[in-house]
Design a protein around this motif. Structure first.
Motif, PDB file in Angstrom:
ATOM      1  N   TRP A 153       0.825  -1.213   0.000  1.00 42.58           N
ATOM      2  CA  TRP A 153       0.000   0.000   0.000  1.00 42.58           C
ATOM      3  C   TRP A 153       0.856   1.259   0.000  1.00 42.58           C
ATOM      4  O   TRP A 153       0.462   2.280  -0.591  1.00 42.58           O
ATOM      5  N   GLU A 154       2.018   1.205   0.624  1.00 40.50           N
ATOM      6  CA  GLU A 154       2.901   2.377   0.594  1.00 40.50           C
ATOM      7  C   GLU A 154       3.426   2.607  -0.828  1.00 40.50           C
ATOM      8  O   GLU A 154       3.541   3.748  -1.280  1.00 40.50           O
ATOM      9  N   ALA A 155       3.759   1.519  -1.525  1.00 35.49           N
ATOM     10  CA  ALA A 155       4.213   1.650  -2.910  1.00 35.49           C
ATOM     11  C   ALA A 155       3.081   2.134  -3.810  1.00 35.49           C
ATOM     12  O   ALA A 155       3.298   2.958  -4.712  1.00 35.49           O
ATOM     13  N   TYR A 156       1.875   1.638  -3.563  1.00 33.65           N
ATOM     14  CA  TYR A 156       0.692   2.085  -4.305  1.00 33.65           C
ATOM     15  C   TYR A 156       0.484   3.592  -4.101  1.00 33.65           C
ATOM     16  O   TYR A 156       0.193   4.329  -5.052  1.00 33.65           O
ATOM     17  N   ALA A 157       0.633   4.051  -2.864  1.00 31.87           N
ATOM     18  CA  ALA A 157       0.442   5.472  -2.567  1.00 31.87           C
ATOM     19  C   ALA A 157       1.488   6.328  -3.287  1.00 31.87           C
ATOM     20  O   ALA A 157       1.175   7.419  -3.798  1.00 31.87           O
ATOM     21  N   LEU A 158       2.734   5.852  -3.338  1.00 33.61           N
ATOM     22  CA  LEU A 158       3.771   6.584  -4.066  1.00 33.61           C
ATOM     23  C   LEU A 158       3.416   6.678  -5.543  1.00 33.61           C
ATOM     24  O   LEU A 158       3.515   7.757  -6.145  1.00 33.61           O
ATOM     25  N   TRP A 159       3.017   5.567  -6.126  1.00 39.48           N
ATOM     26  CA  TRP A 159       2.668   5.550  -7.553  1.00 39.48           C
ATOM     27  C   TRP A 159       1.511   6.499  -7.866  1.00 39.48           C
ATOM     28  O   TRP A 159       1.598   7.310  -8.798  1.00 39.48           O
ATOM     29  N   THR A 160       0.442   6.432  -7.091  1.00 35.02           N
ATOM     30  CA  THR A 160      -0.712   7.283  -7.375  1.00 35.02           C
ATOM     31  C   THR A 160      -0.387   8.759  -7.135  1.00 35.02           C
ATOM     32  O   THR A 160      -0.901   9.632  -7.833  1.00 35.02           O
ATOM     33  N   ARG A 161       0.474   9.033  -6.167  1.00 35.28           N
ATOM     34  CA  ARG A 161       0.881  10.426  -5.933  1.00 35.28           C
ATOM     35  C   ARG A 161       1.666  10.966  -7.127  1.00 35.28           C
ATOM     36  O   ARG A 161       1.463  12.119  -7.550  1.00 35.28           O
ATOM     37  N   LEU A 162       2.527  10.146  -7.700  1.00 34.21           N
ATOM     38  CA  LEU A 162       3.288  10.575  -8.873  1.00 34.21           C
ATOM     39  C   LEU A 162       2.373  10.767 -10.073  1.00 34.21           C
ATOM     40  O   LEU A 162       2.567  11.706 -10.873  1.00 34.21           O
ATOM     41  N   LEU A 163       1.359   9.918 -10.212  1.00 37.07           N
ATOM     42  CA  LEU A 163       0.372  10.138 -11.270  1.00 37.07           C
ATOM     43  C   LEU A 163      -0.338  11.474 -11.071  1.00 37.07           C
ATOM     44  O   LEU A 163      -0.541  12.233 -12.032  1.00 37.07           O
ATOM     45  N   ASP A 164      -0.714  11.767  -9.837  1.00 35.44           N
ATOM     46  CA  ASP A 164      -1.367  13.045  -9.537  1.00 35.44           C
ATOM     47  C   ASP A 164      -0.472  14.226  -9.883  1.00 35.44           C
ATOM     48  O   ASP A 164      -0.955  15.293 -10.270  1.00 35.44           O
ATOM     49  N   ASP A 165       0.836  14.031  -9.729  1.00 39.21           N
ATOM     50  CA  ASP A 165       1.791  15.105 -10.034  1.00 39.21           C
ATOM     51  C   ASP A 165       2.051  15.246 -11.535  1.00 39.21           C
ATOM     52  O   ASP A 165       2.837  16.105 -11.945  1.00 39.21           O
ATOM     53  N   GLY A 166       1.422  14.394 -12.334  1.00 37.04           N
ATOM     54  CA  GLY A 166       1.525  14.525 -13.777  1.00 37.04           C
ATOM     55  C   GLY A 166       2.548  13.633 -14.448  1.00 37.04           C
ATOM     56  O   GLY A 166       2.774  13.757 -15.661  1.00 37.04           O
ATOM     57  N   TYR A 167       3.180  12.743 -13.697  1.00 43.18           N
ATOM     58  CA  TYR A 167       4.174  11.853 -14.302  1.00 43.18           C
ATOM     59  C   TYR A 167       3.481  10.723 -15.052  1.00 43.18           C
ATOM     60  O   TYR A 167       2.427  10.232 -14.640  1.00 43.18           O
ATOM     61  N   ARG A 168       4.104  10.299 -16.128  1.00 38.49           N
ATOM     62  CA  ARG A 168       3.671   9.093 -16.840  1.00 38.49           C
ATOM     63  C   ARG A 168       4.528   7.949 -16.317  1.00 38.49           C
ATOM     64  O   ARG A 168       5.667   7.772 -16.727  1.00 38.49           O
ATOM     65  N   ILE A 169       3.963   7.210 -15.417  1.00 32.90           N
ATOM     66  CA  ILE A 169       4.720   6.157 -14.754  1.00 32.90           C
ATOM     67  C   ILE A 169       3.789   4.978 -14.516  1.00 32.90           C
ATOM     68  O   ILE A 169       2.624   5.166 -14.149  1.00 32.90           O
ATOM     69  N   SER A 170       4.274   3.793 -14.739  1.00 30.39           N
ATOM     70  CA  SER A 170       3.440   2.599 -14.638  1.00 30.39           C
ATOM     71  C   SER A 170       3.640   1.898 -13.302  1.00 30.39           C
ATOM     72  O   SER A 170       4.659   2.072 -12.637  1.00 30.39           O
ATOM     73  N   CYS A 171       2.656   1.092 -12.925  1.00 30.43           N
ATOM     74  CA  CYS A 171       2.826   0.180 -11.804  1.00 30.43           C
ATOM     75  C   CYS A 171       3.205  -1.190 -12.361  1.00 30.43           C
ATOM     76  O   CYS A 171       2.780  -1.574 -13.449  1.00 30.43           O
ATOM     77  N   SER A 172       4.019  -1.920 -11.621  1.00 29.57           N
ATOM     78  CA  SER A 172       4.409  -3.265 -12.048  1.00 29.57           C
ATOM     79  C   SER A 172       4.343  -4.214 -10.862  1.00 29.57           C
ATOM     80  O   SER A 172       4.196  -3.797  -9.708  1.00 29.57           O
ATOM     81  N   ALA A 173       4.434  -5.501 -11.175  1.00 32.67           N
ATOM     82  CA  ALA A 173       4.477  -6.536 -10.150  1.00 32.67           C
ATOM     83  C   ALA A 173       5.696  -7.401 -10.392  1.00 32.67           C
ATOM     84  O   ALA A 173       6.097  -7.623 -11.540  1.00 32.67           O
ATOM     85  N   GLY A 174       6.291  -7.898  -9.309  1.00 26.42           N
ATOM     86  CA  GLY A 174       7.448  -8.768  -9.436  1.00 26.42           C
ATOM     87  C   GLY A 174       7.354  -9.929  -8.461  1.00 26.42           C
ATOM     88  O   GLY A 174       7.202  -9.723  -7.256  1.00 26.42           O
ATOM     89  N   ARG A 175       7.449 -11.122  -8.988  1.00 26.88           N
ATOM     90  CA  ARG A 175       7.452 -12.295  -8.125  1.00 26.88           C
ATOM     91  C   ARG A 175       8.732 -12.356  -7.305  1.00 26.88           C
ATOM     92  O   ARG A 175       8.776 -12.978  -6.249  1.00 26.88           O
ATOM     93  N   ASP A 176       9.769 -11.654  -7.810  1.00 30.38           N
ATOM     94  CA  ASP A 176      11.077 -11.673  -7.139  1.00 30.38           C
ATOM     95  C   ASP A 176      11.464 -13.132  -6.917  1.00 30.38           C
ATOM     96  O   ASP A 176      11.829 -13.555  -5.818  1.00 30.38           O
ATOM     97  N   TRP A 177      11.445 -13.866  -8.008  1.00 34.55           N
ATOM     98  CA  TRP A 177      11.422 -15.329  -7.995  1.00 34.55           C
ATOM     99  C   TRP A 177      12.811 -15.897  -7.718  1.00 34.55           C
ATOM    100  O   TRP A 177      13.704 -15.797  -8.549  1.00 34.55           O
ATOM    101  N   HIS A 178      12.980 -16.521  -6.569  1.00 33.44           N
ATOM    102  CA  HIS A 178      14.247 -17.145  -6.184  1.00 33.44           C
ATOM    103  C   HIS A 178      14.157 -18.662  -6.105  1.00 33.44           C
ATOM    104  O   HIS A 178      15.163 -19.363  -6.249  1.00 33.44           O
ATOM    105  N   ARG A 179      12.959 -19.166  -5.830  1.00 35.59           N
ATOM    106  CA  ARG A 179      12.764 -20.607  -5.613  1.00 35.59           C
ATOM    107  C   ARG A 179      11.272 -20.892  -5.711  1.00 35.59           C
ATOM    108  O   ARG A 179      10.453 -19.978  -5.700  1.00 35.59           O
ATOM    109  N   MET A 180      10.917 -22.168  -5.788  1.00 33.19           N
ATOM    110  CA  MET A 180       9.503 -22.523  -5.801  1.00 33.19           C
ATOM    111  C   MET A 180       8.898 -22.306  -4.423  1.00 33.19           C
ATOM    112  O   MET A 180       9.441 -22.753  -3.411  1.00 33.19           O
ATOM    113  N   GLU A 181       7.783 -21.607  -4.409  1.00 32.84           N
ATOM    114  CA  GLU A 181       7.130 -21.286  -3.156  1.00 32.84           C
ATOM    115  C   GLU A 181       6.173 -22.405  -2.737  1.00 32.84           C
ATOM    116  O   GLU A 181       5.910 -23.342  -3.485  1.00 32.84           O
ATOM    117  N   GLY A 182       5.610 -22.255  -1.531  1.00 32.06           N
ATOM    118  CA  GLY A 182       4.653 -23.225  -1.028  1.00 32.06           C
ATOM    119  C   GLY A 182       3.304 -23.112  -1.731  1.00 32.06           C
ATOM    120  O   GLY A 182       3.035 -22.152  -2.474  1.00 32.06           O
TER     121      GLY A 182
END
Length: 322
Positions: A153-182
């Motif tokens: 949610w903190e990262a979401y808030a940063l992204w939406t604040r930058l959008l409000d400021d007029g930046y063209r910036i995307s949100c992304s997701a990362g599994r940060d994949w190191h190994r098979m999870e449970g």
């Protein structure tokens, strides 16, 4: 527009993961990814092997690396050359980002609000970015169970604040994949849209433009019609009357179906204000809107893992300019 499931943040034993390059590629195929970027910490030594394996497996890949410093982690995708991260300091990051741009690289801020020292020194972003125009995307969902991490949610808030400021910036997701999870882990998925052949050029173009969305399960097909033209994520449209069409798509990735994501509400967000917040069926009825300068994006809210009122999907914006 066709959609492709991709992973933008992964590792092998060329840095700190359990996977060999071959294992990572095979796991990606098994999971259902159609695109994969290897971002080992401070090295791209595994890329040439992955490129060969991915070609044989039918997966599209781009070069990548994760700058891993005491002040934050930064994903660099598809640069022409390796840019030295070792002299980056909190107040010189813009200069280093400019060097990445000159090398034709794409920049993503990895897990900016993850817990830092002493749990993970450098994982928390403390670089002082002056020009956010140099950043292509912010990883607002990281690792598995991003719905349970407060830093999402903190990262979401940063992204939406930058959008409000007029930046063209995307949100992304990362599994940060190191190994098979449970079995109980639900990694977020990035879906890239492309109207052309699925190849590295169109993969990069979609990332650069912001023609992608992130999801914990369901998919979306949405666009805006204005006059006789149709606009998709990353496009620019003029202010004025338009129609939005939204379609809810079922979960594609087989291993994510067990989490039972159900879309209950669709939110249309215009300049960080909720314009529409209702259930939606699949009749594809256009929703009229009078657009003003800024941005327009979509969120899906609903149930997952028997939890109600969860954010399930976030689209990147369509931008509105005169």
């Amino acid at each position: 527009m066709k959609q492709f499931a991709v992973e933008l943040h992964s590792h092998t034993h060329h840095s700190d993961a359990d996977f060999s390059v071959e294992e990572l590629c095979q796991r990606a195929v098994d999971f259902g990814y159609e695109g994969l970027i290897l971002t080992d910490h401070n090295t791209s030594s595994g890329y040439s092997e992955l490129a060969e394996l991915a070609k044989e497996a039918g997966i599209v890949t781009l070069g990548g690396i994760e700058w891993t410093t005491y002040y934050g982690h930064m994903l660099v995708h598809d640069a022409d050359r390796l840019v030295d991260w070792r002299t980056a300091t909190p107040h010189s990051i813009d200069k280093h980002m400019q060097e990445v741009k000159e090398a034709n690289g794409l920049i993503g801020i990895a897990h900016p609000f993850a817990i830092g020292s002493p749990m993970c020194t450098g994982c928390h972003w403390t670089f002082d970015v002056k020009d956010w125009n140099k950043v292509n995307y912010i990883e607002i969902w990281n690792s598995t169970r991003p719905d349970e991490h407060f830093w999402s949610w903190e990262a979401y808030a940063l992204w939406t604040r930058l959008l409000d400021d007029g930046y063209r910036i995307s949100c992304s997701a990362g599994r940060d994949w190191h190994r098979m999870e449970g079995e109980g882990e639900n990694p977020p998925i990035t879906y890239v849209e492309s109207s052309g052949e699925w190849n590295s050029e169109n993969f990069r173009q979609s990332l650069e433009k912001g023609t992608f969305y992130i999801s914990l399960g369901p998919g979306i097909r949405w666009y805006v019609e204005q006059g006789e033209k149709i606009f998709y994520m990353g496009d620019t449209i003029k202010p004025g009357l338009a129609n939005i069409t939204v379609e809810v798509l079922s979960t594609r990735i087989e291993s994510l179906k067990k989490f039972g994501s159900i879309v209950k509400r669709v939110k249309i967000i215009h300049n960080n204000q909720i314009y529409f917040d209702e259930p939606i069926d699949n009749d594809l009825i256009p929703i009229p809107i009078d657009l003003v300068e800024g941005n327009l994006r979509i969120e899906f809210w609903g149930t997952i893992k028997q939890k109600e009122e969860e954010l399930l999907l976030i689209s990147n914006p369509i931008y509105i300019e005169k």
